[in-house]
Design an enzyme around this catalytic site. Structure first.
Site, mmCIF file in Angstrom:
data_model
loop_
_atom_site.group_PDB
_atom_site.id
_atom_site.type_symbol
_atom_site.label_atom_id
_atom_site.label_comp_id
_atom_site.label_asym_id
_atom_site.label_seq_id
_atom_site.Cartn_x
_atom_site.Cartn_y
_atom_site.Cartn_z
ATOM 1 N N CYS A 41 0.801 -1.231 0.000
ATOM 2 C CA CYS A 41 0.000 0.000 0.000
ATOM 3 C C CYS A 41 0.838 1.288 0.000
ATOM 4 C CB CYS A 41 -0.981 0.031 1.164
ATOM 5 S SG CYS A 41 -1.253 -1.524 1.972
ATOM 6 N N ARG B 220 6.450 -11.322 5.389
ATOM 7 C CA ARG B 220 5.910 -11.143 6.733
ATOM 8 C C ARG B 220 6.530 -12.179 7.654
ATOM 9 N NH1 ARG B 220 -0.486 -10.026 5.372
ATOM 10 N NH2 ARG B 220 -0.060 -8.267 3.969
HETATM 11 ZN ZN LIG Z 1 -3.113 -2.308 0.772
#
Ligand SMILES: [Zn+2]
Ligand SMILES: [Zn+2]
Length: 684
Positions: A375, A404
């Protein structure tokens, strides 16, 4: 003598005034003896129930192998809903639900009762055994035992046969109470060190301790149980394993006997048939067998290596996704894998998401981190040039690799990994455009599911909890608008959905789409998520029709979710037998002997020219062996040819799942295969 009356509220709204001490079984009988016969236990709810607080995170549930011991032994919280025996006397006003075999919680009561039956059988056969505990689990139940001479696998059938006897005796489970000090003294006298430990840990001095008796067997337990052992209809011992008492290797070694139980033999058989089917479809096994992907010890856990065949499926998935994005007016972007920590501070990930990120790495100019999400990168592209309302909606799409941190030991094939590829997109739009954008996202998600062969899906709308206002970013107005748009979009599409209040992330409401696979399993893949947080943190703007600066609305959406995970689901859904358009090798060629090799080259060239993926097996092997090898690779079509076919410019076709289809002209086969690929058919 006056008896105190209590009010029992039934689910249909009826309220029964009964003398205190009446049991749920008596109430069931007064409704109908037929109902009483199928009841398993009862659920009591206090008249004012506090709303349960669900955890608002995307953590995956751990295997439920170690239920909280406290749940089994400690006195229940009288203000919380709880399950009780049908024979438990009711002493105060309450809501009462009668559990039948259909209630999911009934299975747990059955399985825990089966654990008592197991312990009964073990003590009858091996009286010197000391008991640990025996809870129900998601898959069945277990009981921990201690014995000088450990059980052997040969003991298990004897124990199972004895369990059948205990069940046939249909002994009632009866609750009894004893002063705690007396119970402790007895356990200590008998060398029952585990039971003494549980009494010490979970009960308080001066309390009464709850026991359950069936026949001569007595166990320290708070219940509930079925009315009698005979209600355990179908039970099977599945496994024997060693464990140290309290997980400490200095302690005595225990033996854990696992089993499972159902209300009918039919359900038990279906359970084992399903396990067999699941094992056959396990994507880790098929990944190896079909040479699709691997995880390399030397490189690290949770990192996927796509082998040529797996990579081919991935290429087709990604090509399809990128083409669809362009067709639906998204713009494709590519962004880096790492960024300075400063970016993650601006986005807030450094604060609230740090525990899910790879630790920072120091370079000469700054600290960097691998990206856990795309994002902020898409936001930087948006911000790179001024935007006006005429530019919106802006839709950036990327198949972006993210990293992650998952605890070591928690990774699982393609389903839980440390590095994966999101089919990620971010939509920046005006508030007025939200509803159409959400409808378009849902259309797109439906197209993904249908194209890849899933017929059914379930939709959840996660909304906020306005009573916990401080917990959420964004204005009330934005929340109302966004939630309303999601709802309207779902209604416009005529999609049934479940609202889950309080389940929204702090930064906005979302729609989750869970697909149902061929075994009826639910997989969370697609998400359409609003975000009021990042546009504010990055001070995103557009110039409106009024000439003023406004903040755009931002939507994150992923449809495969993760390419790796989606591939894992596809492998299991199709059991590795991919539809023709996705199959890494679509056609296997089997020349019968060496003198047909030249014809094999011609067939191969024509199939390739038609865009089909072909492999020739020109080894000096028997025809049947070659056919078997292609079949083991789940190749959709195997073409066999000898003199006859060569002369007629034909091929003999074997179709996966259908067998030998006889001979057909090569040109007809090509036309048929091309049509199936073009229509992305799941049939051959
Ligand atoms: Zn996102
Ligand atoms: Zn019990």
């Amino acid at each position: 003598m006056s008896t105190q009356m209590i009010a029992v509220h039934l689910p249909d709204g009826a309220i029964r005034e009964v003398p205190a001490g009446t049991t749920p079984l008596e109430i069931a009988n007064s409704i109908s003896p037929r109902l009483a016969a199928v009841c398993v236990a009862a659920r009591l709810k206090p008249l004012a129930i506090p709303q349960p607080q669900e955890c608002d995170c995307c953590c995956q549930k751990e295997a439920d192998d170690q239920p909280a011991e406290a749940e089994m032994y400690a006195a229940g919280d009288a203000t919380a809903p709880r399950l009780v025996d049908l024979a438990t006397p009711l002493t105060a006003d309450t809501r009462l639900e009668l559990l039948t075999e259909k209630d999911p919680e009934a299975l747990k009561v059955l399985r825990h009762s089966a654990a008592h039956v197991l312990a009964t059988a073990v003590l009858e056969l091996f009286p010197e055994t000391k008991l640990g505990h025996g809870p129900a689990t998601d898959a069945g139940f277990f009981y921990d035992f201690h014995r000088e001479k450990p059980f052997t696998p040969e003991d298990l059938p004897l124990i199972e046969a004895k369990m059948s006897e205990v069940i046939a005796r249909n002994e009632p489970f009866v609750q009894e109470h004893e002063p705690r000090e007396q119970a402790l003294a007895e356990f200590e006298r008998d060398g029952d060190f585990m039971k003494a430990h549980f009494v010490n840990k979970f009960t308080q001095p001066g309390e009464e301790v709850s026991f359950y008796r069936n026949g001569k067997f007595v166990d320290f337990c708070r219940g509930p149980h079925l009315p009698s052992t005979g209600r355990v209809k179908a039970v099977k011992i599945t496994n024997l394993a060693g464990a140290y008492w309290l997980g400490d290797e200095k302690n005595p070694q225990l033996q854990r006997i696992y089993g499972t139980a159902f209300f009918s033999k039919k359900d038990l058989d279906a359970h084992f048939a399903r396990l067999e089917e699941l094992a056959k479809r396990d994507h880790r096994l098929l990944g190896k067998q079909l040479d699709l992907f691997s995880i390399q010890e030397l490189a690290g856990a949770g990192l996927i290596f796509w082998h040529p065949r797996g990579a081919m499926v991935r290429k087709i998935m990604e090509d399809w996704m990128r083409e669809e994005c362009l067709r639906r007016d998204y713009q494709l972007v590519y962004t880096p894998h790492v960024a300075r920590v400063n970016l993650w501070q601006t986005s807030g990930h450094e604060g609230f998401y740090a525990q899910n990120m790879f630790t920072p790495m120091e370079l000469d100019d700054a600290m960097y981190r691998m990206k856990p999400m795309n994002c902020p990168f898409h936001i930087l592209i948006y911000k790179n040039s001024p935007k006006s309302y005429r530019d919106l909606p802006v839709r950036y799409a990327e198949l972006g690799n993210v990293y992650r941190y998952e605890r070591s030991g928690t990774m699982h094939g393609l389903l839980r990994v440390r590095g994966f590829t999101q089919d990620d997109a971010h939509i920046f739009c005006t508030p007025g455009q939200i509803e159409n954008e959400v409808v378009a996202c849902i259309d797109f998600a439906e197209a993904v599911l249908h194209t890849f062969g899933f017929k059914e899906f379930k939709v959840e709308l996660s909304t906020w909890d306005p009573s916990d206002r401080a917990h959420y970013a964004g204005s009330d107005e934005n929340w109302e608008l966004a939630t309303g748009s999601l709802r309207k979009a779902l209604e416009r599409k005529g999609i049934a959905y479940k609202t889950i209040p309080g389940e929204a992330a702090f930064y906005g409401p979302k729609i989750d789409i869970k697909l149902v696979d061929v075994l009826g399993r639910l997989w969370q893949l697609s998400t359409v998520q609003f975000d009021f947080n990042l546009p504010a943190r990055f001070e995103l703007e557009y110039v409106g029709e009024d000439g003023e600066r406004h903040q755009p609305v931002m939507v994150h959406r992923a449809l495969f979710g993760s390419v790796e995970r989606f591939f894992g689901v596809l492998i299991e859904h199709y059991a590795g037998a991919f539809p023709l358009w996705l199959a890494p090798v679509q056609v296997g060629l089997v020349p019968i002997s060496e003198r047909h090799h030249e014809y094999a080259r011609k067939v191969e060239a024509e199939l390739k020219a038609a865009g089909l993926r072909v492999e020739v097996d020109d080894r000096n092997e028997k025809m049947n062996g070659k056919i078997r090898d292609f079949a083991n690779q789940k190749t959709p079509y195997i073409l066999v040819f000898g003199d006859k076919e060569q002369e007629a410019n034909a091929v003999s076709v074997r179709t996966r799942g259908k067998g030998d289809q006889g001979s057909m002209p090569l040109a007809s086969f090509i036309a048929k295969a091309k049509a199936l690929v073009e229509s992305q058919s799941t049939e051959l």
